[in-house]
Design a protein around this motif. Structure first.
Motif, PDB file in Angstrom:
ATOM      1  N   SER A   1      24.323  49.664  90.998  1.00 28.29           N
ATOM      2  CA  SER A   1      24.743  50.892  91.252  1.00 28.29           C
ATOM      3  C   SER A   1      26.150  51.278  90.911  1.00 28.29           C
ATOM      4  O   SER A   1      26.603  52.378  91.191  1.00 28.29           O
ATOM      5  CB  SER A   1      24.612  50.989  92.943  1.00 28.29           C
ATOM      6  OG  SER A   1      25.353  50.150  93.599  1.00 28.29           O
ATOM      7  N   SER A   2      26.895  50.119  90.845  1.00 31.28           N
ATOM      8  CA  SER A   2      28.286  50.493  90.265  1.00 31.28           C
ATOM      9  C   SER A   2      28.714  49.612  89.178  1.00 31.28           C
ATOM     10  O   SER A   2      28.087  48.342  89.206  1.00 31.28           O
ATOM     11  CB  SER A   2      29.197  50.456  91.578  1.00 31.28           C
ATOM     12  OG  SER A   2      28.984  49.498  92.379  1.00 31.28           O
ATOM     13  N   VAL A   3      29.739  50.078  88.494  1.00 35.71           N
ATOM     14  CA  VAL A   3      30.090  49.171  87.330  1.00 35.71           C
ATOM     15  C   VAL A   3      31.588  49.147  87.269  1.00 35.71           C
ATOM     16  O   VAL A   3      32.235  49.945  87.265  1.00 35.71           O
ATOM     17  CB  VAL A   3      29.682  49.704  85.815  1.00 35.71           C
ATOM     18  CG1 VAL A   3      30.234  48.940  84.846  1.00 35.71           C
ATOM     19  CG2 VAL A   3      28.089  49.680  85.745  1.00 35.71           C
ATOM     20  N   ILE A   4      32.103  47.686  87.058  1.00 31.50           N
ATOM     21  CA  ILE A   4      33.724  47.789  86.825  1.00 31.50           C
ATOM     22  C   ILE A   4      33.819  47.436  85.532  1.00 31.50           C
ATOM     23  O   ILE A   4      33.381  46.230  84.916  1.00 31.50           O
ATOM     24  CB  ILE A   4      34.376  46.812  87.841  1.00 31.50           C
ATOM     25  CG1 ILE A   4      34.361  47.357  89.246  1.00 31.50           C
ATOM     26  CG2 ILE A   4      35.859  46.686  87.299  1.00 31.50           C
ATOM     27  CD1 ILE A   4      34.974  46.565  90.293  1.00 31.50           C
ATOM     28  N   PHE A   5      34.500  47.997  84.593  1.00 30.42           N
ATOM     29  CA  PHE A   5      34.571  47.609  83.313  1.00 30.42           C
ATOM     30  C   PHE A   5      35.945  47.441  82.981  1.00 30.42           C
ATOM     31  O   PHE A   5      36.899  48.238  83.042  1.00 30.42           O
ATOM     32  CB  PHE A   5      34.080  48.745  82.289  1.00 30.42           C
ATOM     33  CG  PHE A   5      34.282  48.441  80.932  1.00 30.42           C
ATOM     34  CD1 PHE A   5      32.918  48.055  80.127  1.00 30.42           C
ATOM     35  CD2 PHE A   5      35.481  48.516  80.095  1.00 30.42           C
ATOM     36  CE1 PHE A   5      32.807  47.739  78.896  1.00 30.42           C
ATOM     37  CE2 PHE A   5      35.177  48.286  78.727  1.00 30.42           C
ATOM     38  CZ  PHE A   5      34.034  47.791  78.020  1.00 30.42           C
TER      39      PHE A   5
ATOM     40  N   SER B   1      25.651  54.652  77.960  1.00 30.27           N
ATOM     41  CA  SER B   1      24.614  55.114  77.469  1.00 30.27           C
ATOM     42  C   SER B   1      23.117  54.352  77.873  1.00 30.27           C
ATOM     43  O   SER B   1      22.253  54.723  77.478  1.00 30.27           O
ATOM     44  CB  SER B   1      24.740  55.092  75.843  1.00 30.27           C
ATOM     45  OG  SER B   1      24.790  53.966  75.325  1.00 30.27           O
ATOM     46  N   ALA B   2      23.444  53.132  78.480  1.00 25.50           N
ATOM     47  CA  ALA B   2      22.239  52.450  79.153  1.00 25.50           C
ATOM     48  C   ALA B   2      21.540  53.161  80.086  1.00 25.50           C
ATOM     49  O   ALA B   2      22.108  53.533  81.011  1.00 25.50           O
ATOM     50  CB  ALA B   2      22.852  50.978  79.695  1.00 25.50           C
ATOM     51  N   GLU B   3      20.278  53.332  79.961  1.00 28.36           N
ATOM     52  CA  GLU B   3      19.609  53.988  80.734  1.00 28.36           C
ATOM     53  C   GLU B   3      19.903  53.713  82.409  1.00 28.36           C
ATOM     54  O   GLU B   3      19.637  54.548  83.086  1.00 28.36           O
ATOM     55  CB  GLU B   3      17.838  54.138  80.131  1.00 28.36           C
ATOM     56  CG  GLU B   3      16.900  54.827  81.269  1.00 28.36           C
ATOM     57  CD  GLU B   3      17.431  56.187  81.797  1.00 28.36           C
ATOM     58  OE1 GLU B   3      18.138  56.933  80.825  1.00 28.36           O
ATOM     59  OE2 GLU B   3      17.114  56.592  82.452  1.00 28.36           O
ATOM     60  N   PRO B   4      19.430  52.256  82.474  1.00 28.01           N
ATOM     61  CA  PRO B   4      19.551  52.066  83.995  1.00 28.01           C
ATOM     62  C   PRO B   4      20.659  52.472  84.761  1.00 28.01           C
ATOM     63  O   PRO B   4      20.931  52.300  85.918  1.00 28.01           O
ATOM     64  CB  PRO B   4      19.205  50.384  84.051  1.00 28.01           C
ATOM     65  CG  PRO B   4      19.018  50.162  82.685  1.00 28.01           C
ATOM     66  CD  PRO B   4      19.371  50.997  81.539  1.00 28.01           C
ATOM     67  N   LEU B   5      21.874  52.461  83.999  1.00 33.81           N
ATOM     68  CA  LEU B   5      23.374  52.703  84.541  1.00 33.81           C
ATOM     69  C   LEU B   5      23.575  54.490  84.442  1.00 33.81           C
ATOM     70  O   LEU B   5      24.704  54.562  84.654  1.00 33.81           O
ATOM     71  CB  LEU B   5      24.319  51.845  83.758  1.00 33.81           C
ATOM     72  CG  LEU B   5      24.112  50.493  83.719  1.00 33.81           C
ATOM     73  CD1 LEU B   5      25.148  49.764  82.908  1.00 33.81           C
ATOM     74  CD2 LEU B   5      24.165  50.049  84.962  1.00 33.81           C
ATOM     75  N   HIS B   6      22.697  55.045  84.355  1.00 31.17           N
ATOM     76  CA  HIS B   6      23.106  56.515  83.922  1.00 31.17           C
ATOM     77  C   HIS B   6      23.583  57.144  85.463  1.00 31.17           C
ATOM     78  O   HIS B   6      24.305  58.466  85.253  1.00 31.17           O
ATOM     79  CB  HIS B   6      21.879  57.254  83.410  1.00 31.17           C
ATOM     80  CG  HIS B   6      20.833  57.919  84.307  1.00 31.17           C
ATOM     81  ND1 HIS B   6      19.807  57.068  84.728  1.00 31.17           N
ATOM     82  CD2 HIS B   6      20.713  59.066  84.526  1.00 31.17           C
ATOM     83  CE1 HIS B   6      19.164  57.672  85.595  1.00 31.17           C
ATOM     84  NE2 HIS B   6      19.608  59.186  85.452  1.00 31.17           N
ATOM     85  N   LYS B   7      23.294  56.649  86.456  1.00 30.11           N
ATOM     86  CA  LYS B   7      23.898  57.095  87.581  1.00 30.11           C
ATOM     87  C   LYS B   7      24.775  56.275  88.433  1.00 30.11           C
ATOM     88  O   LYS B   7      25.188  56.585  89.380  1.00 30.11           O
ATOM     89  CB  LYS B   7      22.644  57.522  88.571  1.00 30.11           C
ATOM     90  CG  LYS B   7      21.982  58.837  88.212  1.00 30.11           C
ATOM     91  CD  LYS B   7      20.828  58.872  89.415  1.00 30.11           C
ATOM     92  CE  LYS B   7      20.208  60.167  89.459  1.00 30.11           C
ATOM     93  NZ  LYS B   7      18.920  60.216  90.220  1.00 30.11           N
ATOM     94  N   ALA B   8      25.127  55.276  87.615  1.00 28.47           N
ATOM     95  CA  ALA B   8      26.107  54.193  88.210  1.00 28.47           C
ATOM     96  C   ALA B   8      27.532  54.787  88.410  1.00 28.47           C
ATOM     97  O   ALA B   8      27.863  55.693  87.703  1.00 28.47           O
ATOM     98  CB  ALA B   8      26.230  53.022  87.514  1.00 28.47           C
ATOM     99  N   SER B   9      28.293  54.468  89.517  1.00 27.98           N
ATOM    100  CA  SER B   9      29.725  55.057  89.616  1.00 27.98           C
ATOM    101  C   SER B   9      30.535  53.909  88.771  1.00 27.98           C
ATOM    102  O   SER B   9      30.032  52.673  88.897  1.00 27.98           O
ATOM    103  CB  SER B   9      30.197  54.723  90.924  1.00 27.98           C
ATOM    104  OG  SER B   9      29.395  55.470  91.896  1.00 27.98           O
ATOM    105  N   VAL B  10      31.241  54.210  88.047  1.00 31.68           N
ATOM    106  CA  VAL B  10      32.158  53.546  86.862  1.00 31.68           C
ATOM    107  C   VAL B  10      33.638  53.481  87.201  1.00 31.68           C
ATOM    108  O   VAL B  10      34.140  54.546  87.317  1.00 31.68           O
ATOM    109  CB  VAL B  10      31.721  53.877  85.378  1.00 31.68           C
ATOM    110  CG1 VAL B  10      32.476  53.158  84.272  1.00 31.68           C
ATOM    111  CG2 VAL B  10      30.307  53.893  85.055  1.00 31.68           C
TER     112      VAL B  10
END
Ligand SMILES: Nc1nc2c(ncn2[C@@H]2O[C@H](COP(=O)(O)OP(=O)(O)OP(=O)(O)O)[C@@H](O)[C@H]2O)c(=O)[nH]1
Ligand SMILES: [Mg+2]
Length: 109
Positions: A13-17, A39-48
């Motif tokens: 649900s969230s990504v730290i890049f 652009s990864a489909e499973p991450l299209h709603k993740a908070s980044v």
């Protein structure tokens, strides 16, 4: 490790890049990796959160310069996710409080 990141995307649900902002040679590949994550489909709603790390080291570019090399404004405008950018030194702890606040709000959603 980039090639195996997608195996962790499901239910994320969230990504730290994290960007090594002291390593100028890696900036372009880092930007491409970020675009592929976004652009990864499973991450299209993740908070980044895009985190520019190692801000304590000398000779690093300013955050403004880094963001402009990444074309971060264009990325934010085109991405489906909410994107926050912060700078950090994991060594000195500078910026850590802002990261924890972001985590708090991202995980709380
Ligand atoms: N000065 C400084 N060093 C850091 C910081 N964060 C991590 N490091 C150091 O960076 C080293 C790890 O290298 P990184 O480049 O972050 O990790 P990596 O990308 O997995 O490893 P490489 O493939 O070798 O680049 C460790 O020695 C950490 O102590 C920071 O904010 N400031
Ligand atoms: Mg590195």
């Amino acid at each position: 490790m980039g090639p195996i990141w997608p195996s962790y995307f499901t239910d994320c649900s969230s990504v730290i890049f994290m960007v090594d902002s002291a390593n100028i040679i890696q900036i372009s590949s880092s930007c491409i990796q970020l675009l592929s994550v976004l652009s990864a489909e499973p991450l299209h709603k993740a908070s980044v959160l895009v985190l520019f790390n190692k801000r304590d080291l000398p000779c690093t570019m300013s955050l403004v310069e880094m963001k402009s090399l990444f074309r971060m404004d264009d990325i934010i405008a085109c991405a489906s996710q909410p994107i926050t950018t912060l700078e950090l030194s994991a060594r000195s702890g500078q910026g850590l409080q802002e990261v924890l606040s972001w985590l708090d709000s991202a995980v709380g959603e």
